[in-house]
Write a protein that holds these residues in place. Structure first.
Motif, PDB file in Angstrom:
ATOM      1  N   GLY A   1     -25.072  33.697  42.914  1.00 39.59           N
ATOM      2  CA  GLY A   1     -24.955  32.984  43.998  1.00 39.59           C
ATOM      3  C   GLY A   1     -24.845  33.601  45.253  1.00 39.59           C
ATOM      4  O   GLY A   1     -25.325  33.016  46.438  1.00 39.59           O
ATOM      5  N   VAL A   2     -24.306  34.957  45.341  1.00 42.12           N
ATOM      6  CA  VAL A   2     -24.178  35.682  46.363  1.00 42.12           C
ATOM      7  C   VAL A   2     -25.704  35.993  46.718  1.00 42.12           C
ATOM      8  O   VAL A   2     -26.170  36.149  48.068  1.00 42.12           O
ATOM      9  N   LYS A   3     -26.593  36.480  45.951  1.00 44.28           N
ATOM     10  CA  LYS A   3     -27.741  36.734  46.239  1.00 44.28           C
ATOM     11  C   LYS A   3     -28.595  35.546  46.849  1.00 44.28           C
ATOM     12  O   LYS A   3     -29.287  35.863  47.700  1.00 44.28           O
ATOM     13  N   ALA A   4     -28.518  34.420  46.220  1.00 47.04           N
ATOM     14  CA  ALA A   4     -29.326  33.210  46.824  1.00 47.04           C
ATOM     15  C   ALA A   4     -28.766  32.944  48.259  1.00 47.04           C
ATOM     16  O   ALA A   4     -29.282  32.519  49.162  1.00 47.04           O
ATOM     17  N   ARG A   5     -27.329  32.960  48.602  1.00 47.84           N
ATOM     18  CA  ARG A   5     -26.830  32.936  49.850  1.00 47.84           C
ATOM     19  C   ARG A   5     -27.417  33.830  50.757  1.00 47.84           C
ATOM     20  O   ARG A   5     -27.635  33.264  51.978  1.00 47.84           O
ATOM     21  N   LEU A   6     -27.434  35.091  50.417  1.00 51.33           N
ATOM     22  CA  LEU A   6     -28.114  36.164  51.103  1.00 51.33           C
ATOM     23  C   LEU A   6     -29.440  35.884  51.737  1.00 51.33           C
ATOM     24  O   LEU A   6     -29.824  36.138  52.640  1.00 51.33           O
ATOM     25  N   GLN A   7     -30.024  35.364  50.473  1.00 51.58           N
ATOM     26  CA  GLN A   7     -31.798  35.257  50.881  1.00 51.58           C
ATOM     27  C   GLN A   7     -31.760  33.988  51.818  1.00 51.58           C
ATOM     28  O   GLN A   7     -32.509  33.964  52.571  1.00 51.58           O
ATOM     29  N   ARG A   8     -30.895  32.795  51.855  1.00 51.89           N
ATOM     30  CA  ARG A   8     -30.904  31.905  52.452  1.00 51.89           C
ATOM     31  C   ARG A   8     -30.644  32.150  54.034  1.00 51.89           C
ATOM     32  O   ARG A   8     -31.130  31.938  54.892  1.00 51.89           O
ATOM     33  N   ARG A   9     -29.615  33.199  54.141  1.00 52.48           N
ATOM     34  CA  ARG A   9     -29.074  33.515  55.378  1.00 52.48           C
ATOM     35  C   ARG A   9     -30.230  34.446  56.135  1.00 52.48           C
ATOM     36  O   ARG A   9     -30.313  34.250  57.248  1.00 52.48           O
TER      37      ARG A   9
ATOM     38  N   ARG B   1     -33.435  34.089  55.619  1.00 53.36           N
ATOM     39  CA  ARG B   1     -34.622  33.192  55.851  1.00 53.36           C
ATOM     40  C   ARG B   1     -34.290  32.502  57.311  1.00 53.36           C
ATOM     41  O   ARG B   1     -35.016  32.519  58.178  1.00 53.36           O
ATOM     42  N   ARG B   2     -33.048  32.125  57.445  1.00 50.20           N
ATOM     43  CA  ARG B   2     -32.237  31.161  58.432  1.00 50.20           C
ATOM     44  C   ARG B   2     -32.529  32.391  59.667  1.00 50.20           C
ATOM     45  O   ARG B   2     -32.844  32.002  60.909  1.00 50.20           O
ATOM     46  N   ASN B   3     -32.286  33.622  59.576  1.00 50.35           N
ATOM     47  CA  ASN B   3     -32.279  34.690  60.662  1.00 50.35           C
ATOM     48  C   ASN B   3     -33.540  35.282  60.936  1.00 50.35           C
ATOM     49  O   ASN B   3     -33.913  36.071  61.873  1.00 50.35           O
ATOM     50  N   GLY B   4     -34.430  35.048  59.933  1.00 51.70           N
ATOM     51  CA  GLY B   4     -35.969  35.309  60.236  1.00 51.70           C
ATOM     52  C   GLY B   4     -36.147  36.941  59.852  1.00 51.70           C
ATOM     53  O   GLY B   4     -36.834  37.604  60.442  1.00 51.70           O
ATOM     54  N   ARG B   5     -35.370  37.323  58.738  1.00 48.23           N
ATOM     55  CA  ARG B   5     -35.489  38.683  58.569  1.00 48.23           C
ATOM     56  C   ARG B   5     -35.671  38.868  56.878  1.00 48.23           C
ATOM     57  O   ARG B   5     -35.332  37.881  56.276  1.00 48.23           O
ATOM     58  N   SER B   6     -35.855  40.090  56.275  1.00 51.04           N
ATOM     59  CA  SER B   6     -35.846  40.276  55.084  1.00 51.04           C
ATOM     60  C   SER B   6     -34.476  40.180  54.583  1.00 51.04           C
ATOM     61  O   SER B   6     -33.469  40.575  55.219  1.00 51.04           O
ATOM     62  N   MET B   7     -34.251  40.015  53.164  1.00 56.05           N
ATOM     63  CA  MET B   7     -32.799  40.043  52.849  1.00 56.05           C
ATOM     64  C   MET B   7     -32.255  41.742  52.958  1.00 56.05           C
ATOM     65  O   MET B   7     -31.043  41.761  53.290  1.00 56.05           O
ATOM     66  N   GLU B   8     -33.291  42.703  52.803  1.00 56.05           N
ATOM     67  CA  GLU B   8     -32.486  44.050  52.698  1.00 56.05           C
ATOM     68  C   GLU B   8     -32.189  44.231  54.231  1.00 56.05           C
ATOM     69  O   GLU B   8     -31.120  44.815  54.604  1.00 56.05           O
ATOM     70  N   GLU B   9     -32.968  43.602  55.494  1.00 54.53           N
ATOM     71  CA  GLU B   9     -32.383  43.781  56.811  1.00 54.53           C
ATOM     72  C   GLU B   9     -31.269  42.912  56.954  1.00 54.53           C
ATOM     73  O   GLU B   9     -30.329  43.278  57.690  1.00 54.53           O
TER      74      GLU B   9
END
Length: 82
Positions: free
Chosen positions: A12-20, A22-30
């Motif tokens: 769930g944390v990973k999924a929320r990080l991915q959504r966040r 995407r919303r901010n126009g960045r990679s999950m790593e960034e």
């Protein structure tokens, strides 16, 4: 640059990080780098002292209008002899 590997992150944390990210126009790593930078920056700028200091700062014009003297009380340890 250093690398950091974080294991056992909940799905769930990973999924929320991915959504966040995407919303901010960045990679999950960034996105994670930005979150870590913000957390460290917030800690560096935190006011010194603890919770009591923060609460006292909310009420600066309150408190006793007299000086509280240091109490000098001699405390003797209990004896357990009969």
């Amino acid at each position: 640059m250093a690398q950091l590997l974080v294991r056992n992150i909940e799905n769930g944390v990973k999924a929320r990080l991915q959504r966040r990210a995407r919303r901010n126009g960045r990679s999950m790593e960034e996105e994670v780098r930005d979150i870590l930078r913000a957390a460290v920056h917030k800690e560096d700028n935190a006011p010194p002292g603890g919770l009591g200091t923060e609460i006292a700062a909310l009420f600066p014009k309150t408190g006793p209008d007299f000086k509280i003297e240091n109490l000098k009380i001699e405390i003797k340890p209990p004896t357990f002899e009969e």
